[in-house]
Design an enzyme around this catalytic site. Structure first.
Site, PDB file in Angstrom:
ATOM      1  N   GLY A  72     -69.519 -38.536  37.346  1.00  0.00           N
ATOM      2  CA  GLY A  72     -70.965 -38.531  37.161  1.00  0.00           C
ATOM      3  C   GLY A  72     -71.714 -38.833  38.451  1.00  0.00           C
ATOM      4  CB  THR A  73     -71.143 -41.319  41.146  1.00  0.00           C
ATOM      5  OG1 THR A  73     -71.136 -42.413  40.233  1.00  0.00           O
ATOM      6  CG2 THR A  73     -71.803 -41.731  42.443  1.00  0.00           C
ATOM      7  CG  ASN A 159     -76.806 -46.439  31.882  1.00  0.00           C
ATOM      8  OD1 ASN A 159     -77.885 -45.939  32.208  1.00  0.00           O
ATOM      9  ND2 ASN A 159     -76.227 -47.388  32.587  1.00  0.00           N
ATOM     10  CG  HIS A 209     -64.957 -42.631  33.232  1.00  0.00           C
ATOM     11  ND1 HIS A 209     -65.209 -43.967  33.092  1.00  0.00           N
ATOM     12  CD2 HIS A 209     -65.876 -42.180  34.121  1.00  0.00           C
ATOM     13  CE1 HIS A 209     -66.228 -44.317  33.872  1.00  0.00           C
ATOM     14  NE2 HIS A 209     -66.649 -43.246  34.499  1.00  0.00           N
ATOM     15  CB  THR A 244     -57.965 -27.944  45.964  1.00  0.00           C
ATOM     16  OG1 THR A 244     -57.704 -27.400  47.252  1.00  0.00           O
ATOM     17  CG2 THR A 244     -56.940 -27.434  44.958  1.00  0.00           C
ATOM     18  CB  CYS A 338     -71.335 -57.000  39.149  1.00  0.00           C
ATOM     19  SG  CYS A 338     -71.595 -58.190  37.868  1.00  0.00           S
TER      20      CYS A 338
HETATM   21  C1  LIG Z   1     -75.872 -43.018  32.793  1.00  0.00           C
HETATM   22  C2  LIG Z   1     -74.782 -42.961  33.807  1.00  0.00           C
HETATM   23  N1  LIG Z   1     -74.881 -42.097  34.827  1.00  0.00           N
HETATM   24  C3  LIG Z   1     -73.913 -41.979  35.744  1.00  0.00           C
HETATM   25  C4  LIG Z   1     -72.772 -42.749  35.720  1.00  0.00           C
HETATM   26  C5  LIG Z   1     -71.724 -42.587  36.778  1.00  0.00           C
HETATM   27  O1  LIG Z   1     -70.613 -41.875  36.273  1.00  0.00           O
HETATM   28  P1  LIG Z   1     -69.168 -42.034  36.970  1.00  0.00           P
HETATM   29  O2  LIG Z   1     -68.627 -43.365  36.569  1.00  0.00           O
HETATM   30  O3  LIG Z   1     -68.348 -40.900  36.394  1.00  0.00           O
HETATM   31  O4  LIG Z   1     -69.345 -41.867  38.432  1.00  0.00           O
HETATM   32  C6  LIG Z   1     -72.641 -43.688  34.683  1.00  0.00           C
HETATM   33  C7  LIG Z   1     -71.464 -44.593  34.633  1.00  0.00           C
HETATM   34  O5  LIG Z   1     -71.621 -45.800  34.607  1.00  0.00           O
HETATM   35  C8  LIG Z   1     -73.669 -43.788  33.703  1.00  0.00           C
HETATM   36  O6  LIG Z   1     -73.585 -44.669  32.691  1.00  0.00           O
END
Ligand SMILES: Cc1ncc(COP(=O)(O)O)c(C=O)c1O
Length: 396
Positions: A72-73, A159, A209, A244, A338
């Site tokens: 996600g990041t 989240n 994940h 890749t 944290c």
């Molecule tokens: C709303 C939200 N965006 C993005 C992320 C980041 O995802 P990743 O852990 O796959 O980098 C998270 C994970 O904590 C999340 O809760």
């Protein structure tokens, strides 16, 4: 988790179900690079593309719009930076409208754009439930002037506090002004129906994940009419992303989505109803244990994620509660990051207008598909002692 304990931190990461583990580890045996032209490579490519099609079909997008990433990041960074650069080159202004209370990946990427790339980041206010309202976005666009805005970014669902945003209405406002929207749908995946085409978003970030897929695997849906400059340069294996491709990661993600959305024969609605039942039991139990606890975020479907419960406990520090519950075998979270081992007060709660001393007492419980009644029992048995322990620690 101890046998008598509870894992109530699925929003941090959700355990990999056996079926996903099997699909993922089998796929790790795949021979060949999907970009190679020989038969092994072509077979690997077929496995990858089948997984991509499966993921895309559950997200309401075309496979060609689905860029597999390392989580996600990365997806969020690619969306914010890539779209910003492409829009600036195409003549858009430097303003980036970001909802307050976003995940740190968005906050830090936006601040980097501001500090190094000349972006003018405007934080659009959220309300007391943690929701970006259409009127607030409309006002922010009007204040900025549509031509000056490079992009808009907000969460599909928060989240931390679990509130669901009115995504379609928000996207319509931005689209009417000709501004692309990126939606962080990481927390919503598996809990809400996500239909990219219907949402009207230009880009959408996801992570495997959080639904029991592999860590370090994610996706950015990038609408076919949206351009993003790449972050990573190299072999141009995917549109806007080089490197890749991770065949097993894509297979693991597809298997996790199959389970999270189709649930192997159990209808999705039935699974969500069960998740809500457990969450509501948890909420009622917390209220009984501490009537002064304040539930945060929108309450009740469809405005809240079915697997999220969030409270602030007056007179307690959230990290003391997490510590004391952990000692009793219960995993929960304060919900905020944290950094370098220092617990921060949640920027989400502060953006919702919660006073700092109240925000310090935050505790988030997130449930997943394998959450059981005995885990809720374990939490509710441990909670009164944890609250009184945290409260007396807070008074010292
Ligand atoms: C709303 C939200 N965006 C993005 C992320 C980041 O995802 P990743 O852990 O796959 O980098 C998270 C994970 O904590 C999340 O809760």
């Amino acid at each position: 988790m101890t046998p008598a304990g509870a894992y109530l931190d699925h929003a941090a990461t959700s355990p990999m179900p056996d079926a996903v583990l099997r699909a993922y580890t089998d796929a790790l045996r795949t021979v060949g690079n999907p970009a190679s032209t020989h038969s092994d490579g072509q077979r690997a490519s077929e496995v990858l593309e089948t997984a991509r099609e499966e993921i895309a079909s559950r997200l309401g997008c075309d496979p060609a719009e689905l860029i597999m990433t390392a989580g996600g990041t990365e997806s969020i960074n690619l969306a914010l930076k890539g779209i910003y650069w492409a829009r600036r080159r195409a003549g858009a202004g430097p303003i980036v409208l970001i909802a307050a209370g976003e995940h740190h990946a968005t906050v830090e990427a936006a601040e980097w754009l501001r500090d190094t790339q000349g972006a003018d980041v405007v934080w659009v206010p959220i309300d007391a439930e943690g929701v970006l309202r259409p009127e607030a976005l409309g006002q922010a666009i009007a204040d900025a002037g549509a031509d000056n805005v490079a992009l808009v970014s907000f969460l599909w669902a928060n989240n931390e506090v679990g509130s669901v945003l009115p995504v379609e209405a928000l996207c319509r406002i931005a689209a009417d002004a000709g501004i692309p929207v990126h939606v962080d749908a990481v927390a919503a995946l598996g809990q809400l129906p996500l239909d990219f085409a219907r949402s009207g978003a230009a880009a959408m970030s996801l992570s495997a994940h959080k639904i029991g897929g592999p860590v370090g695997v994610g996706a950015l849906v990038l609408g076919r009419r949206t351009s993003a400059d790449p972050l990573l340069h190299g072999g141009s294996q995917q549109r806007a992303r080089s490197g890749t491709q991770n065949v097993a990661g894509a297979v693991g993600f597809a298997a996790a989505m199959r389970l999270a959305i189709d649930a192997d024969g159990v209808p999705h609605e039935a699974r969500i109803t069960e998740l809500q039942r457990l969450r509501d039991r948890l909420v009622a139990g917390v209220r009984a244990a501490d009537p002064s606890a304040i539930a945060r975020g929108a309450q009740g479907a469809p405005d809240r994620l079915p697997g999220n419960a969030h409270f602030t406990f007056p007179g307690c520090q959230g990290d003391s509660l997490v510590f004391l519950l952990d000692a009793a075998g219960v995993s929960a979270s304060v919900g905020s990051a944290c950094q370098a081992g220092v617990a921060e007060i949640s920027h989400v709660l502060l953006a919702m207008g919660v006073p700092e001393p109240e925000a310090a007492g935050a505790l988030r419980f997130t449930l997943g598909p394998d959450t059981r009644d005995d885990e809720i029992d374990a939490l509710l048995a441990a909670l009164p002692r944890a609250i009184s322990g945290a409260r007396s620690a807070g008074l010292n």
